[in-house]
Design a protein around this motif. Structure first.
Motif, PDB file in Angstrom:
ATOM      1  N   ARG A 188       0.835  -1.208   0.000  1.00 52.99           N
ATOM      2  CA  ARG A 188       0.000   0.000   0.000  1.00 52.99           C
ATOM      3  C   ARG A 188       0.860   1.244   0.000  1.00 52.99           C
ATOM      4  O   ARG A 188       0.647   2.170  -0.787  1.00 52.99           O
ATOM      5  N   ASN A 189       1.863   1.296   0.871  1.00 51.50           N
ATOM      6  CA  ASN A 189       2.736   2.472   0.943  1.00 51.50           C
ATOM      7  C   ASN A 189       3.491   2.692  -0.361  1.00 51.50           C
ATOM      8  O   ASN A 189       3.603   3.822  -0.841  1.00 51.50           O
ATOM      9  N   LEU A 190       4.007   1.619  -0.941  1.00 47.92           N
ATOM     10  CA  LEU A 190       4.739   1.739  -2.203  1.00 47.92           C
ATOM     11  C   LEU A 190       3.827   2.231  -3.326  1.00 47.92           C
ATOM     12  O   LEU A 190       4.254   2.966  -4.217  1.00 47.92           O
ATOM     13  N   ALA A 191       2.558   1.849  -3.285  1.00 47.39           N
ATOM     14  CA  ALA A 191       1.598   2.225  -4.329  1.00 47.39           C
ATOM     15  C   ALA A 191       1.165   3.686  -4.235  1.00 47.39           C
ATOM     16  O   ALA A 191       0.527   4.196  -5.161  1.00 47.39           O
ATOM     17  N   TYR A 192       1.502   4.370  -3.163  1.00 45.22           N
ATOM     18  CA  TYR A 192       1.181   5.793  -3.061  1.00 45.22           C
ATOM     19  C   TYR A 192       1.899   6.604  -4.139  1.00 45.22           C
ATOM     20  O   TYR A 192       1.442   7.675  -4.515  1.00 45.22           O
ATOM     21  N   ASP A 193       3.021   6.102  -4.624  1.00 42.86           N
ATOM     22  CA  ASP A 193       3.780   6.803  -5.660  1.00 42.86           C
ATOM     23  C   ASP A 193       3.383   6.267  -7.032  1.00 42.86           C
ATOM     24  O   ASP A 193       3.544   5.074  -7.307  1.00 42.86           O
ATOM     25  N   ASP A 194       2.870   7.144  -7.879  1.00 41.44           N
ATOM     26  CA  ASP A 194       2.405   6.738  -9.209  1.00 41.44           C
ATOM     27  C   ASP A 194       3.473   5.996 -10.008  1.00 41.44           C
ATOM     28  O   ASP A 194       3.163   5.076 -10.749  1.00 41.44           O
ATOM     29  N   GLU A 195       4.722   6.368  -9.834  1.00 38.60           N
ATOM     30  CA  GLU A 195       5.804   5.752 -10.609  1.00 38.60           C
ATOM     31  C   GLU A 195       5.988   4.260 -10.311  1.00 38.60           C
ATOM     32  O   GLU A 195       6.609   3.544 -11.088  1.00 38.60           O
ATOM     33  N   HIS A 196       5.429   3.770  -9.207  1.00 36.59           N
ATOM     34  CA  HIS A 196       5.596   2.363  -8.835  1.00 36.59           C
ATOM     35  C   HIS A 196       4.380   1.500  -9.175  1.00 36.59           C
ATOM     36  O   HIS A 196       4.461   0.273  -9.088  1.00 36.59           O
ATOM     37  N   LYS A 197       3.288   2.104  -9.559  1.00 38.51           N
ATOM     38  CA  LYS A 197       2.048   1.353  -9.752  1.00 38.51           C
ATOM     39  C   LYS A 197       2.159   0.277 -10.830  1.00 38.51           C
ATOM     40  O   LYS A 197       1.652  -0.823 -10.659  1.00 38.51           O
ATOM     41  N   VAL A 198       2.823   0.564 -11.933  1.00 38.62           N
ATOM     42  CA  VAL A 198       2.958  -0.426 -13.008  1.00 38.62           C
ATOM     43  C   VAL A 198       3.766  -1.626 -12.514  1.00 38.62           C
ATOM     44  O   VAL A 198       3.389  -2.773 -12.740  1.00 38.62           O
ATOM     45  N   ALA A 199       4.853  -1.367 -11.802  1.00 38.18           N
ATOM     46  CA  ALA A 199       5.690  -2.460 -11.285  1.00 38.18           C
ATOM     47  C   ALA A 199       4.948  -3.287 -10.237  1.00 38.18           C
ATOM     48  O   ALA A 199       5.208  -4.485 -10.088  1.00 38.18           O
ATOM     49  N   LEU A 200       4.006  -2.665  -9.530  1.00 43.42           N
ATOM     50  CA  LEU A 200       3.242  -3.368  -8.509  1.00 43.42           C
ATOM     51  C   LEU A 200       2.056  -4.148  -9.077  1.00 43.42           C
ATOM     52  O   LEU A 200       1.532  -5.046  -8.422  1.00 43.42           O
ATOM     53  N   ALA A 201       1.637  -3.806 -10.278  1.00 44.28           N
ATOM     54  CA  ALA A 201       0.458  -4.452 -10.881  1.00 44.28           C
ATOM     55  C   ALA A 201       0.857  -5.777 -11.527  1.00 44.28           C
ATOM     56  O   ALA A 201       0.779  -5.959 -12.736  1.00 44.28           O
ATOM     57  N   THR A 202       1.272  -6.719 -10.686  1.00 45.64           N
ATOM     58  CA  THR A 202       1.682  -8.039 -11.169  1.00 45.64           C
ATOM     59  C   THR A 202       0.844  -9.111 -10.494  1.00 45.64           C
ATOM     60  O   THR A 202       0.257  -8.878  -9.430  1.00 45.64           O
ATOM     61  N   ASP A 203       0.809 -10.273 -11.106  1.00 44.75           N
ATOM     62  CA  ASP A 203       0.080 -11.394 -10.511  1.00 44.75           C
ATOM     63  C   ASP A 203       0.627 -11.719  -9.124  1.00 44.75           C
ATOM     64  O   ASP A 203      -0.133 -12.001  -8.198  1.00 44.75           O
ATOM     65  N   GLU A 204       1.943 -11.682  -8.983  1.00 46.37           N
ATOM     66  CA  GLU A 204       2.567 -12.012  -7.704  1.00 46.37           C
ATOM     67  C   GLU A 204       2.100 -11.069  -6.593  1.00 46.37           C
ATOM     68  O   GLU A 204       1.747 -11.504  -5.491  1.00 46.37           O
ATOM     69  N   VAL A 205       2.070  -9.779  -6.882  1.00 40.70           N
ATOM     70  CA  VAL A 205       1.635  -8.795  -5.885  1.00 40.70           C
ATOM     71  C   VAL A 205       0.152  -8.972  -5.580  1.00 40.70           C
ATOM     72  O   VAL A 205      -0.251  -8.989  -4.409  1.00 40.70           O
ATOM     73  N   PHE A 206      -0.666  -9.154  -6.603  1.00 42.63           N
ATOM     74  CA  PHE A 206      -2.101  -9.325  -6.357  1.00 42.63           C
ATOM     75  C   PHE A 206      -2.393 -10.610  -5.592  1.00 42.63           C
ATOM     76  O   PHE A 206      -3.293 -10.654  -4.762  1.00 42.63           O
ATOM     77  N   TYR A 207      -1.615 -11.658  -5.821  1.00 40.72           N
ATOM     78  CA  TYR A 207      -1.785 -12.888  -5.048  1.00 40.72           C
ATOM     79  C   TYR A 207      -1.529 -12.634  -3.565  1.00 40.72           C
ATOM     80  O   TYR A 207      -2.270 -13.101  -2.705  1.00 40.72           O
ATOM     81  N   MET A 208      -0.476 -11.866  -3.251  1.00 40.74           N
ATOM     82  CA  MET A 208      -0.188 -11.542  -1.856  1.00 40.74           C
ATOM     83  C   MET A 208      -1.328 -10.722  -1.249  1.00 40.74           C
ATOM     84  O   MET A 208      -1.721 -10.948  -0.101  1.00 40.74           O
ATOM     85  N   LEU A 209      -1.875  -9.800  -2.032  1.00 41.82           N
ATOM     86  CA  LEU A 209      -2.963  -8.958  -1.523  1.00 41.82           C
ATOM     87  C   LEU A 209      -4.252  -9.757  -1.353  1.00 41.82           C
ATOM     88  O   LEU A 209      -4.992  -9.551  -0.386  1.00 41.82           O
ATOM     89  N   ILE A 210      -4.511 -10.673  -2.249  1.00 42.16           N
ATOM     90  CA  ILE A 210      -5.700 -11.523  -2.121  1.00 42.16           C
ATOM     91  C   ILE A 210      -5.589 -12.389  -0.869  1.00 42.16           C
ATOM     92  O   ILE A 210      -6.572 -12.585  -0.144  1.00 42.16           O
ATOM     93  N   SER A 211      -4.403 -12.884  -0.591  1.00 39.38           N
ATOM     94  CA  SER A 211      -4.181 -13.659   0.638  1.00 39.38           C
ATOM     95  C   SER A 211      -4.478 -12.802   1.863  1.00 39.38           C
ATOM     96  O   SER A 211      -5.062 -13.273   2.830  1.00 39.38           O
TER      97      SER A 211
END
Length: 127
Positions: free
Chosen positions: A82-105
């Motif tokens: 969540r904190n890393l996603a506050y910066d627009d420049e990181h959103k593309v790198a965070l929009a991965t299956d791996e990250v979403f799997y961690m968030l779904i968990s």
């Protein structure tokens, strides 16, 4: 001591990269107590905007967060993302299956983990 270091050592201090490297390496332990402390330290680091770029540049970041997630550190992991996603420049790198799997968990857990996960997904999804 580690939490104190996380509050006092920030980018662009010379020792900041060393701290991040040590924290990311430490995420590969399987000791829940240690992971909780490491997670809180990374959460503290990610709360400071000047540190986020350096955190995102850590090559083993997602693998370390994934290991923390496997060891029930969902609130810390979701909070860091969540904190890393506050910066627009990181959103593309965070929009991965791996990250979403961690968030779904984390969503499956009630309380702080779920709250952080919802906010992280919301942050990643907005421009």
């Amino acid at each position: 001591i580690l939490k104190q270091l996380s509050y006092t050592i920030n980018a662009p201090m010379a020792s900041h990269d060393d701290l991040l490297i040590a924290l990311i390496r430490a995420t590969f332990t399987d000791e829940t107590v240690s992971l909780s402390i490491i997670g809180k330290a990374l959460l503290t680091q990610s709360a400071e905007s000047q540190n986020r770029k350096s955190i995102m540049e850590q090559k083993q970041l997602f693998a370390g967060l994934s290991n923390m997630s496997v060891h029930s550190q969902h609130a810390n992991v979701a909070g860091i993302i969540r904190n890393l996603a506050y910066d627009d420049e990181h959103k593309v790198a965070l929009a991965t299956d791996e990250v979403f799997y961690m968030l779904i968990s984390a969503l499956a857990i009630s309380g702080e983990a779920s709250k952080y996960a919802v906010r992280a997904i919301s942050q990643i999804a907005t421009n």
